[in-house]
Enzyme design. Structure first.
Site, PDB file in Angstrom:
ATOM      1  N   LYS A  37      26.862  32.442  34.928  1.00 35.72           N
ATOM      2  CA  LYS A  37      26.229  33.088  36.092  1.00 35.72           C
ATOM      3  C   LYS A  37      26.148  34.598  35.861  1.00 35.72           C
ATOM      4  CE  LYS A  37      30.740  33.249  38.403  1.00 35.72           C
ATOM      5  NZ  LYS A  37      31.627  32.526  39.347  1.00 35.72           N
ATOM      6  N   ARG A 137      35.642  29.162  51.073  1.00 39.20           N
ATOM      7  CA  ARG A 137      34.503  29.950  50.629  1.00 39.20           C
ATOM      8  C   ARG A 137      33.282  29.074  50.455  1.00 39.20           C
ATOM      9  NH1 ARG A 137      34.510  33.110  44.848  1.00 39.20           N
ATOM     10  NH2 ARG A 137      34.038  30.994  44.145  1.00 39.20           N
ATOM     11  N   TYR A 259      32.976  67.672  39.135  1.00 36.26           N
ATOM     12  CA  TYR A 259      32.792  68.053  40.530  1.00 36.26           C
ATOM     13  C   TYR A 259      34.106  68.274  41.260  1.00 36.26           C
ATOM     14  CZ  TYR A 259      28.078  66.315  39.772  1.00 36.26           C
ATOM     15  OH  TYR A 259      26.821  66.112  39.292  1.00 36.26           O
ATOM     16  N   MET A 306      27.728  60.525  36.642  1.00 37.42           N
ATOM     17  CA  MET A 306      26.614  59.595  36.475  1.00 37.42           C
ATOM     18  C   MET A 306      26.231  59.434  34.998  1.00 37.42           C
ATOM     19  SD  MET A 306      22.890  59.610  38.334  1.00 37.42           S
ATOM     20  CE  MET A 306      23.467  59.467  40.003  1.00 37.42           C
TER      21      MET A 306
HETATM   22  C1  LIG Z   1      32.782  32.090  38.681  1.00 34.97           C
HETATM   23  C2  LIG Z   1      33.294  30.721  38.770  1.00 34.97           C
HETATM   24  C3  LIG Z   1      33.966  30.147  37.685  1.00 34.97           C
HETATM   25  C4  LIG Z   1      34.382  30.932  36.469  1.00 34.97           C
HETATM   26  O1  LIG Z   1      35.472  31.747  36.805  1.00 34.97           O
HETATM   27  P1  LIG Z   1      36.227  32.686  35.747  1.00 34.97           P
HETATM   28  O2  LIG Z   1      37.343  33.297  36.513  1.00 34.97           O
HETATM   29  O3  LIG Z   1      35.234  33.718  35.338  1.00 34.97           O
HETATM   30  O4  LIG Z   1      36.642  31.836  34.621  1.00 34.97           O
HETATM   31  C5  LIG Z   1      34.280  28.792  37.768  1.00 34.97           C
HETATM   32  N1  LIG Z   1      33.998  28.076  38.883  1.00 34.97           N
HETATM   33  C6  LIG Z   1      33.391  28.617  39.955  1.00 34.97           C
HETATM   34  C7  LIG Z   1      33.130  27.790  41.149  1.00 34.97           C
HETATM   35  C8  LIG Z   1      33.035  29.963  39.946  1.00 34.97           C
HETATM   36  O5  LIG Z   1      32.450  30.517  41.022  1.00 34.97           O
END
Ligand SMILES: *Cc1c(COP(=O)(O)O)cnc(C)c1O
Length: 363
Positions: A37, A137, A259, A306
């Protein structure tokens, strides 16, 4: 070759393959289903997934439908992987899922209903089911799962091939919530005896054999982040951010750098001004705590602006054009994340804006 004038993000696909092998070694008989992802945690979902396919991965997870569509394109017709979409089946997304041959992980009862309608039209639909075991969640509740399992006509004609859940505290192996989630998940997966089961992400893989089930979903540790949010010597850095020194400046005690009055140096300081900034992905809050690697040592990062970062290089011989490692095998990602008050995941996905990308190793 790195650009002489700007920050470079080097993505080492051989290191990725190494980490895949390390995790597979801990995954027992479970299938390794990499999570790619957020564009492969900012490193390029296409090259990452294609290399992992070459290493033997045949299933991948993305969050968004659009990520799944892009990944299907990148994998092409020759790599017929199963692509699971964690968002499931957003309303009206059925046609797009079908076109890209994506497998939704259903996360709510309305999604289950929509999937059933689609499946009735199409004569079947392969799906996964996300059951919430404590994170609050995503996923249907255990009670909802039980009700579905007890009314098989409600599920038909869906083909539920995977039942999954996600751990909320796996980075702390001592946390009793892990065992509590595991116990809940075991009850639920037993309701779907034909489906495969998946609970563990990177950290969960290291909690023991009970947590691995049929499939594991590693993300951050493939990319070099330690499963317990600290550097893990078994893993290699996949992403290296480095940038050239533009100038070396001597700052008198009591003078500010960058800054404002918050960055007054207390003693005379020799600082390398480096051609990178938060535009390139170094989180600004890491200033004052993070360390960068130069001339064989870790050195304090004084400011992150930046476009410019100042690093206290002490008496090290230095010249403009020499490169400073801001994240990589020495300035380790978990240390940088801790310095910025965040996790390695966020450090990785920030590394995307301006830094030039270079890939090492075969795709
Ligand atoms: C992002 C995610 C993972 C991977 O998690 P990591 O901590 O990056 O290994 C696996 N399962 C779900 C449902 C996730 O949202």
């Amino acid at each position: 070759m790195p650009s002489p004038s700007s920050a470079t993000l080097t993505i080492d696909l051989d290191a990725l393959a190494h980490n895949f092998g390390v995790l597979r070694g801990h995954a027992g008989a479970a299938e390794m289903a990499p999570v790619v992802k957020s564009d492969g945690y900012g490193l390029g979902a296409g090259p990452v997934a294609c290399r992992l396919w070459a290493e033997g991965a045949r299933s991948f997870f993305v969050a968004r439908l659009s990520e799944g569509e892009a990944l299907r394109q990148s994998l092409g017709p020759g790599r017929a992987a199963t692509i699971y979409v964690l968002d499931g089946l957003p309303t009206g997304a059925g046609a797009r899922l079908a076109t890209a041959k994506l497998t939704p992980i259903l996360t709510s009862l309305p999604q289950v209903a929509e999937a059933q309608a689609l499946a009735a039209q199409a004569g079947g639909l392969h799906v996964g089911l996300h059951v919430d075991t404590g994170m609050n969640r995503q996923g249907i509740t255990p009670d909802e799962a039980r009700a579905l399992a007890q009314a098989p006509d409600r599920l038909a004609p869906l083909d539920v091939g995977l039942v999954m859940s996600h751990l909320g505290s796996a980075t702390d192996p001592e946390d009793p919530r892990n065992a509590a989630q595991l116990a809940k998940f075991e009850t639920i997966r037993a309701l779907f005896p034909v489906a495969r089961a998946s609970l563990a992400a990177s950290a969960g893989i290291f909690l023991g054999a009970d947590y691995r089930f049929d499939m594991v979903r590693p993300g951050v540790s493939l990319y070099g982040g330690g499963p317990e949010e600290r550097p893990d010597p078994r893993l290699k850095a996949v992403a290296t951010l480095d940038a050239p020194i533009l100038d070396i400046r001597n700052i008198a005690a009591g003078e500010m750098i960058g800054y404002g009055s918050k960055t007054v140096v207390e003693i005379p300081t020799r600082a390398a001004i480096v051609a990178a900034g938060y535009t390139d992905g170094v989180i600004r809050m890491a200033k004052g705590r993070a360390a960068a690697w130069f001339a064989g040592a870790l050195r304090p990062v004084l400011i992150v602006n930046m476009d410019l970062i100042a690093v206290d290089i002490g008496n090290a011989p230095a010249r403009p054009g020499e490169r400073v490692e801001l994240m990589g095998p020495h300035a380790q990602i978990d240390e940088l994340a801790a310095a910025a008050g965040t996790v390695a995941h966020e450090c990785l996905v920030r590394m995307s804006a301006r830094a030039e990308r270079v890939y090492l190793g075969a795709i």
